[in-house]
Structure formats: structure tokens, C-alpha cells
Design a protein around this motif. Sequence first.
Motif: not given
Length: 101
Positions: A40-41, A43, A45, A48, A63, A67, A78
Motif C-alpha cells: 500500500i502506498s 496515500q 492506494k 500496481s 487486493t 479490501k 486512506r
Amino acid sequence: MDKSKQIFRKSKRSFRRRLPPIGSGDRIDYRNISLISRFISEQGKILSRRVNRLTLKQQRLITIAIKQARILSSLPFRNNEKQLDRAESIPRTTSLRTKKK
């Protein structure tokens, strides 16, 4: 082949393969927050597959796990830590305009 023609051939480079970020013993699960948080970044997110260097199956599992962890409130949707620190450090003025007499 002539030695003169061998000069123009591209030399084969030996690329050092990076180790996969997920080991064979690591279990991709929504409870494994230390593993999930690496993908996870800042931010919040999901990074990729190209950045993570994961296989397609691993990326899908990551993913889904991210979630599920977000829904169960194990992970935030976030990351607001930097915004909160910045808002507290900047003093706010009460009035920006000066009154005309």
C-alpha cells in the motif's frame, strides 16, 4: 562466424533476479497486516503489480486481502496521518482581511 562479425552482436547481460517480495511461507490473508501494508502506498492506494513485482495470482490475492482488511477496519481506507500533522503545525489566522474605515 567470423570474429569481425562477433563484435557487432549484443553482449548478453547477466541480470540479477530480485527475490520475490512474498516468500513461499508467507500466507496472503487479511489478518497478516505486516505483509499487506508493504503493498500500500503512503496515500493508502494499492500499488500496481509492476511496482510490487508480484504474479497475477498474488496481486489478486493481495487486493482481496487489502479490501477485506479495510472493510473489517484493520486497515484505513486512506492514510490521513500526514494531513493531520500538517494541519496542526500551521497556525491559522482568524481574519485575513483588514477592515477599512
